[in-house]
Design an enzyme around this catalytic site. Structure first.
Site, PDB file in Angstrom:
ATOM      1  N   GLU A   1      -3.544  -8.696   3.087  1.00  0.00           N
ATOM      2  CA  GLU A   1      -3.549  -9.207   4.601  1.00  0.00           C
ATOM      3  C   GLU A   1      -4.383  -8.881   5.582  1.00  0.00           C
ATOM      4  OE1 GLU A   1      -1.918  -4.904   4.865  1.00  0.00           O
ATOM      5  OE2 GLU A   1      -1.881  -6.335   3.261  1.00  0.00           O
TER       6      GLU A   1
ATOM      7  N   CYS B   1       0.628  -1.337   0.041  1.00  0.00           N
ATOM      8  CA  CYS B   1       0.021   0.010  -0.052  1.00  0.00           C
ATOM      9  C   CYS B   1       0.956   1.138  -0.010  1.00  0.00           C
ATOM     10  CB  CYS B   1      -0.847  -0.039   1.077  1.00  0.00           C
ATOM     11  SG  CYS B   1      -2.280   1.145   0.925  1.00  0.00           S
TER      12      CYS B   1
ATOM     13  N   HIS C   1      -4.404  -4.628   0.161  1.00  0.00           N
ATOM     14  CA  HIS C   1      -4.339  -4.946   1.657  1.00  0.00           C
ATOM     15  C   HIS C   1      -4.816  -6.413   1.594  1.00  0.00           C
ATOM     16  CE1 HIS C   1      -2.639  -1.411   3.844  1.00  0.00           C
ATOM     17  NE2 HIS C   1      -3.604  -0.890   3.497  1.00  0.00           N
TER      18      HIS C   1
END
Length: 307
Positions: free
Chosen positions: A237, A142, A235
């Site tokens: 994750e 990001c 993102h």
């Protein structure tokens, strides 16, 4: 195989309860193998949440991974106690003479600031330059991806008219790249950002290739030839409720925020969010670890400077 973390790290207890194989330093010292050495530069305000999310994905690989946590010494954290950083994290000065198989540079909620106005920008530039000779492959996430693209290749970021917020479908530009092995034709990734990098700037850089993008959220995966640097604008994750927490926070502060797209059933925040990115996130991190770190890094890390 386990991930090796500092003794007592709170993320270890959380992930052990999820049946993720965690090994603390004392036990890892008795393992007669060379684990992969990964350094995570954590730029997010809440260090525990971010380290837990990333360690969960690294722990889903069959490879044993030795983790070093790093924070920018030139930034004073308001959300993570200094005692926590001293106990579990390293500074750049303390690790700059080491070499690592891989590195992860996280995002940071500062994308609306010019890079040069970020208080730790000079330190981050130094770390990124250091990574070129001391890390085999670096994964930028990001804002970290925006920072890396700007620092190394002069790719600018642009403000968006409204926050890119939600879970968006993505497609592949290449199918013969090992990082993308096993990806679905269409896969979903969370995004949460106020700025973007643009395709027209990236295609001007001969060293870069756009590997995946989205009609809605734009460029997603960018890599250098050979995979020494991978830039991820989303993102993957994120936990199931991370977007919900961000949305609820902004609503409580009466900030302008749209309901995250493609996240709640019927776009109804009263409903339980639907997770559609878990398979992709595990595959992305597993492919990076296996094909770009484990398969390519020299056994003797001292040889990195010659590559």
């Amino acid at each position: 195989m386990p991930i090796n973390v500092p003794d007592g790290l709170p993320a270890a207890e959380i992930l052990t309860k999820e049946d993720v194989f965690i090994m603390e330093e004392k036990r890892a010292e008795h393992q007669d193998i060379r684990p992969l050495s990964i350094v995570i530069l954590n730029l997010m305000p809440n260090k525990i949440i971010t380290e837990t999310q990333i360690l969960r994905l690294l722990g889903n690989s069959p490879l044993q991974v030795d983790i070093t946590l790093l924070y920018p010494e030139t930034h004073r954290s308001k959300n993570t106690p200094e005692e926590y950083l001293i106990k579990y994290y390293q500074t750049f000065d303390s690790i700059k003479d080491q070499k690592f198989d891989g590195m992860i540079i996280t995002g940071a909620p500062i994308e609306q600031m010019p890079f040069e106005e970020v208080d730790f920008w000079p330190e981050l530039q130094k770390i990124m330059d250091w990574s070129k000779a001391n890390v085999f492959s670096t994964l930028f996430i990001c804002w970290g991806a925006q920072a890396g693209l700007y620092h190394f290749f002069g790719v600018p970021k642009y403000p968006l008219p409204a926050k890119m917020f939600g879970v968006f479908p993505h497609t592949l530009n290449r199918r013969d790249i090992r990082l993308l092995r096993g990806f679905d034709d269409i896969f979903y990734v969370p995004h949460s950002r106020h700025t973007e990098v643009r395709k027209e700037d990236i295609v001007k850089v001969p060293e870069l290739e756009i590997l995946s993008e989205s009609e809605e959220s734009g460029v997603y995966l960018v890599g250098t030839k050979g995979g020494r640097q991978i830039f991820v604008t989303g993102h993957s994750e994120y936990d199931p409720y991370t977007l919900k927490a961000e949305y609820d926070r902004d609503i409580s502060y009466e900030l302008p925020i749209n309901i995250p797209q493609n996240y709640y059933p019927g776009d109804d925040p009263r409903q339980t969010p639907v997770v559609r990115w878990r398979g992709h996130s595990n595959l992305l991190f597993a492919n990076w670890l296996n094909y770009y770190v484990y398969q390519e890094t020299p056994y003797n890390l001292e040889e990195l400077g010659n590559r």
